[in-house]
Design an enzyme around this catalytic site. Structure first.
Site, PDB file in Angstrom:
ATOM      1  N   LYS A  32      68.077  37.601  15.617  1.00  0.00           N
ATOM      2  CA  LYS A  32      68.724  38.886  15.596  1.00  0.00           C
ATOM      3  C   LYS A  32      70.113  39.313  16.074  1.00  0.00           C
ATOM      4  CE  LYS A  32      65.607  39.874  12.763  1.00  0.00           C
ATOM      5  NZ  LYS A  32      64.065  40.349  13.166  1.00  0.00           N
TER       6      LYS A  32
HETATM    7  C1  LIG Z   1      62.674  40.768  12.450  1.00  0.00           C
HETATM    8  C2  LIG Z   1      62.145  41.839  11.827  1.00  0.00           C
HETATM    9  C3  LIG Z   1      60.976  42.370  12.433  1.00  0.00           C
HETATM   10  C4  LIG Z   1      59.934  41.875  13.302  1.00  0.00           C
HETATM   11  O1  LIG Z   1      60.450  41.316  14.487  1.00  0.00           O
HETATM   12  P1  LIG Z   1      59.948  40.319  15.363  1.00  0.00           P
HETATM   13  O2  LIG Z   1      60.543  40.356  16.678  1.00  0.00           O
HETATM   14  O3  LIG Z   1      59.897  38.750  14.736  1.00  0.00           O
HETATM   15  O4  LIG Z   1      58.140  40.260  15.237  1.00  0.00           O
HETATM   16  C5  LIG Z   1      60.743  43.630  11.937  1.00  0.00           C
HETATM   17  N1  LIG Z   1      61.453  44.143  11.139  1.00  0.00           N
HETATM   18  C6  LIG Z   1      62.678  43.726  10.683  1.00  0.00           C
HETATM   19  C7  LIG Z   1      63.453  44.486   9.544  1.00  0.00           C
HETATM   20  C8  LIG Z   1      63.062  42.402  11.036  1.00  0.00           C
HETATM   21  O5  LIG Z   1      64.028  41.939  10.523  1.00  0.00           O
END
Ligand SMILES: *Cc1c(COP(=O)(O)O)cnc(C)c1O
Length: 432
Positions: free
Chosen positions: A204
């Site tokens: 992210k």
């Molecule tokens: C990555 C993501 C998540 C989940 O997060 P994790 O840390 O991978 O569990 C939730 N919502 C969106 C839009 C994402 O891109």
């Protein structure tokens, strides 16, 4: 300008020279990890404090201060942060969550674990975020909350969403997993809804390894989150009598503790994030400014005079208008850009409402599909019901995610896209 020359050369896919002669991986490496991160993580390891709270609490306080919310709670990932947010907002048996169909599954699927269901709304063709008009169309007496996902960094139309929520007395959860630091009309996303939750996993734009955060101004949502999945903090953090009476066991039957090595890295990353985000914003805006006026290609970003921004530009993509390129299919466009070294690709999530897990699967043995196990109506949505979401894959493509603003390099990547767009006709005539 080198771009003008580059875009006139024969297409690489037809045997010409590449617009990006030499790829520059260091333009894209993420997260940026320095000795400062290493040292912070090593301190936790050497002290044997992986499973403690002290570092995480500092990270939470700093994150809350930066985000501008009263409370922030660190969690093992964004998925759990979003589930805790759903439960804290009161989503339960038979309730409905309205969520855009184009998002990562963790904006939605946890609702099924709570005995609630999801009703998908279509997205807006320009922001690629949930379309407020389509939210209204899907509201029922069972609707409890709206999931506002700031998709690929683009802020949702929060004014419209909040107005709908007020009118129908709905909770608003913001999924900020793509948009840490993005502004909507000058104010940070994640501060508009009743609660916001975000992933901080390694891919992210704010990345700490594995982790999530839940942010809120509401004491009740804060304590409900603690009650749900952080039983070790019950003694210290629960003050509301109803929750205090149940202290000691997690109501969600889950343990949501953030690993402190990640919290330690998070503290370092946060310190540098504003300045690193600015480099991304400058580089990405430079890329799109170079492509201004190119047929078939439009930026996915807010208008320049809107005081809204794209944060760290997670998973950046562009709009594709095939009609302006002689009908060239996006797949062929992407192929040609990649032959130029342009780092494109298929970029959007597939629409969730068409997946069998949301239509057929009986996950918990209820004798009927989980999606409608506790519903008094069949909320499933067939193909054709959300046309913008269903057509998105053909109308977008990935673009390079620059982490540094290097003018000459970015010009070459932009030239890869412009070159293919300007010469699209050559590819169309070959295809037919
Ligand atoms: C990555 C993501 C998540 C989940 O997060 P994790 O840390 O991978 O569990 C939730 N919502 C969106 C839009 C994402 O891109």
């Amino acid at each position: 300008m080198q771009m003008n020359k580059l875009v006139r050369e024969p297409l690489a896919i037809l045997g010409g020279p590449k617009a990006v002669a030499r790829d520059e991986p260091d333009l894209f490496g993420w997260p940026i990890v320095t000795q400062e991160d290493e040292q912070a993580v090593m301190e936790v390891l050497r002290a044997g404090k992986m499973s403690g709270w002290d570092v995480s609490r500092k990270f939470e306080a700093e994150y809350a201060a930066w985000q501008g919310t009263k409370y922030a709670i660190g969690l093992p990932n964004g998925t759990m942060a979003l589930e805790a947010a759903m439960w804290a907002c009161g989503l339960g048996r038979g309730d409905e969550l309205i969520c855009p169909s184009i998002t990562y599954w963790a904006s939605a699927l946890q609702a099924l674990r709570l005995g609630a269901t999801v009703v998908f709304a279509d997205i807006d063709a320009s922001t690629l975020c949930v379309d407020p008009k389509d939210i209204e169309r899907h509201i029922s007496p069972r609707t409890k909350a709206i999931m506002a996902v700031h998709y690929c960094g683009h802020p949702c139309d929060m004014d419209a969403i909040l107005a709908i929520a007020r009118r129908h007395k709905l909770k608003v959860i913001e999924d900020v997993s793509h948009a840490h630091g993005a502004l909507y009309k000058g104010r940070l996303v994640g501060t508009f809804g009743d609660v916001s939750a975000m992933s901080m996993m390694g891919g992210k734009s704010f990345a700490i390894g594995e982790g999530g955060m839940l942010c809120t101004d509401s004491r009740e949502i804060y304590e409900r989150t603690i009650a749900f999945c952080q039983y070790e903090r019950h003694g210290q953090d629960l003050t509301l009598p109803d929750l205090k009476a149940l202290a000691g066991l997690p109501l969600g039957g889950m343990k949501g503790r953030l690993n402190q090595t990640c919290a330690a890295m998070g503290r370092v990353q946060l310190k540098h994030y504003p300045q690193r985000m600015k480099a991304i914003q400058d580089g990405m805006n430079r890329f799109w400014d170079l492509l201004e006026g190119t047929p078939g290609l439009r930026p996915h970003r807010p208008a320049k005079d809107s005081a809204s921004t794209m944060g760290g530009w997670y998973n950046p993509l562009g709009h594709y208008i095939s009609e302006e390129l002689g009908g060239l299919p996006v797949g062929r466009f992407i192929e040609a850009v990649n032959a130029e070294g342009g780092r494109s690709g298929r970029a959007s999530n597939p629409p969730l409402h068409l997946h069998p897990v949301l239509n057929e699967a009986d996950i918990y043995g209820d004798g009927k599909p989980t999606r409608i196990a506790f519903s008094d109506r069949d909320v499933r949505q067939p193909a054709g019901s959300l046309p913008v979401s269903e057509g998105l894959a053909e109308r977008c493509y990935g673009i390079p995610w620059f982490k540094h603003d290097r003018a000459e390099s970015i010009e070459r990547y932009a030239a890869a896209f412009k070159k293919v767009a300007l010469q699209a006709e050559r590819l169309v005539s070959r295809a037919s």
